[in-house]
Design a protein around this motif. Structure first.
Motif, PDB file in Angstrom:
ATOM      1  N   GLN A   1       0.843  -1.197   0.000  1.00 41.14           N
ATOM      2  CA  GLN A   1       0.000   0.000   0.000  1.00 41.14           C
ATOM      3  C   GLN A   1       0.878   1.247   0.000  1.00 41.14           C
ATOM      4  N   ASP A   2       0.412   2.273  -0.695  1.00 41.37           N
ATOM      5  CA  ASP A   2       1.211   3.492  -0.839  1.00 41.37           C
ATOM      6  C   ASP A   2       1.356   4.249   0.471  1.00 41.37           C
ATOM      7  N   GLN A   3       0.364   4.157   1.351  1.00 39.95           N
ATOM      8  CA  GLN A   3       0.407   4.835   2.643  1.00 39.95           C
ATOM      9  C   GLN A   3       0.474   3.790   3.756  1.00 39.95           C
ATOM     10  N   SER A   4       1.505   3.865   4.584  1.00 39.75           N
ATOM     11  CA  SER A   4       1.661   2.882   5.653  1.00 39.75           C
ATOM     12  C   SER A   4       0.564   3.001   6.705  1.00 39.75           C
ATOM     13  N   SER A   5      -0.067   4.175   6.778  1.00 41.00           N
ATOM     14  CA  SER A   5      -1.131   4.398   7.768  1.00 41.00           C
ATOM     15  C   SER A   5      -2.511   4.060   7.212  1.00 41.00           C
ATOM     16  N   ASN A   6      -2.562   3.422   6.069  1.00 39.48           N
ATOM     17  CA  ASN A   6      -3.837   3.107   5.411  1.00 39.48           C
ATOM     18  C   ASN A   6      -4.742   2.293   6.338  1.00 39.48           C
ATOM     19  N   ALA A   7      -5.964   2.753   6.514  1.00 43.11           N
ATOM     20  CA  ALA A   7      -6.924   2.054   7.376  1.00 43.11           C
ATOM     21  C   ALA A   7      -8.330   2.319   6.866  1.00 43.11           C
ATOM     22  N   THR A   8      -9.217   1.384   7.148  1.00 35.58           N
ATOM     23  CA  THR A   8     -10.624   1.531   6.785  1.00 35.58           C
ATOM     24  C   THR A   8     -11.474   1.576   8.047  1.00 35.58           C
ATOM     25  N   ARG A   9     -12.441   2.455   8.033  1.00 35.99           N
ATOM     26  CA  ARG A   9     -13.372   2.622   9.144  1.00 35.99           C
ATOM     27  C   ARG A   9     -14.693   1.951   8.796  1.00 35.99           C
ATOM     28  N   PHE A  10     -15.160   1.090   9.688  1.00 35.44           N
ATOM     29  CA  PHE A  10     -16.437   0.410   9.521  1.00 35.44           C
ATOM     30  C   PHE A  10     -17.389   0.849  10.627  1.00 35.44           C
ATOM     31  N   LEU A  11     -18.671   0.919  10.305  1.00 34.07           N
ATOM     32  CA  LEU A  11     -19.697   1.092  11.322  1.00 34.07           C
ATOM     33  C   LEU A  11     -20.494  -0.199  11.443  1.00 34.07           C
TER      34      LEU A  11
END
Length: 268
Positions: A156-166
């Motif tokens: 991934q291009d950004q090491s801080s890549n994260a997804t937010r789920f509800l």
């Protein structure tokens, strides 16, 4: 408890849903998840709402405006993308469009001539690679097995890549307890300074806004629905006071309180 989320098995949605329910059921539509929970068909749904690289998941936001559900929990899932294939030689990279976008720099640098193929999910891309030795997939490294090897990890291009789920539940389970609150405002009016008026009640009470998104209402061109998240619970007097002001501003439309909830990070 059963939870409905995006499939097939092995998606990041699946990994998030396993933190919620013992049994996870799959669909291919974010709208279908919210609708099924609103109708009472499922007790819980797990829906992606935002990625730190690609931004909001607009289908999920629109579904929240269409169907009455409660947001009862927030899950943050760090995204770890790996390049997975049967071998080192391939000419197609298949994955979900967001995964392809999140690895764009890596792919341009290392596989500039590869054809990028959009799939309905990262897991579907893995299955495509399993069927064809000329195809590589982007997905979680744990999707590799005896047939597929990890060619490269953390692409991934950004090491801080994260997804937010509800995590959504039937509207009857809406809670006022929690450190965050989500709500939707449809003013059904438009005039200079409207958005400022909607945000000032929170600024006046030192309530931090963590997200503000506008989506077309579908009623007419230039007419918008606002999705707002704040760092405060509905149980707090300051939140109730701010929402009272907003409801007065939107008296020709509506305000939907999705509910208050706490946040947690789900690690693989």
């Amino acid at each position: 408890m059963e939870a409905l989320t995006l499939g097939p098995a092995g998606t990041y949605s699946h990994r998030a849903a396993k933190a919620v329910a013992d049994e996870v059921v799959f669909t291919d539509s974010k709208t279908a998840i919210v609708e099924a929970v609103a109708s009472g068909e499922y007790e819980r749904g797990v829906v992606p709402v935002e990625n730190s690289t690609e931004g909001p998941v607009t289908e999920s936001l629109d579904a929240f405006a269409e169907f009455d559900v409660a947001a009862v929990r927030e899950l943050i899932t760090p995204i770890r993308h790996a390049l997975i294939a049967q071998g080192p030689e391939f000419d197609v990279v298949a994955s979900h469009p967001q995964a392809l976008a999140q690895c764009r720099e890596y792919l341009d640098r290392n596989y500039p001539s590869a054809t990028l193929e959009s799939m309905t999910s990262t897991a579907a891309g893995v299955e495509r690679a399993r069927e064809d030795p000329g195809v590589a997939a982007i997905g979680h490294p744990q999707n590799a097995d005896d047939e597929l090897r990890v060619v490269a990890e953390d692409i991934q291009d950004q090491s801080s890549n994260a997804t937010r789920f509800l995590v959504v539940a039937p509207a009857s389970e809406r809670s006022e307890a929690g450190s965050k609150t989500s709500f939707i405002v449809y003013p059904n009016v438009d005039y200079p300074g409207l958005l400022l008026e909607l945000l000032e009640p929170f600024a006046d009470r030192d309530i931090n806004l963590t997200r503000v998104e506008s989506r077309p209402s579908g009623e007419r061109l230039g007419d918008y629905v606002f999705h707002i998240d704040v760092e405060a619970g509905l149980y707090e007097e300051r939140t109730q006071a701010a929402l009272s002001e907003i409801e007065a501003i939107a008296d020709e439309g509506w305000v939907r309180r999705l509910g208050s909830y706490d946040s947690e990070t789900v690690l693989d």
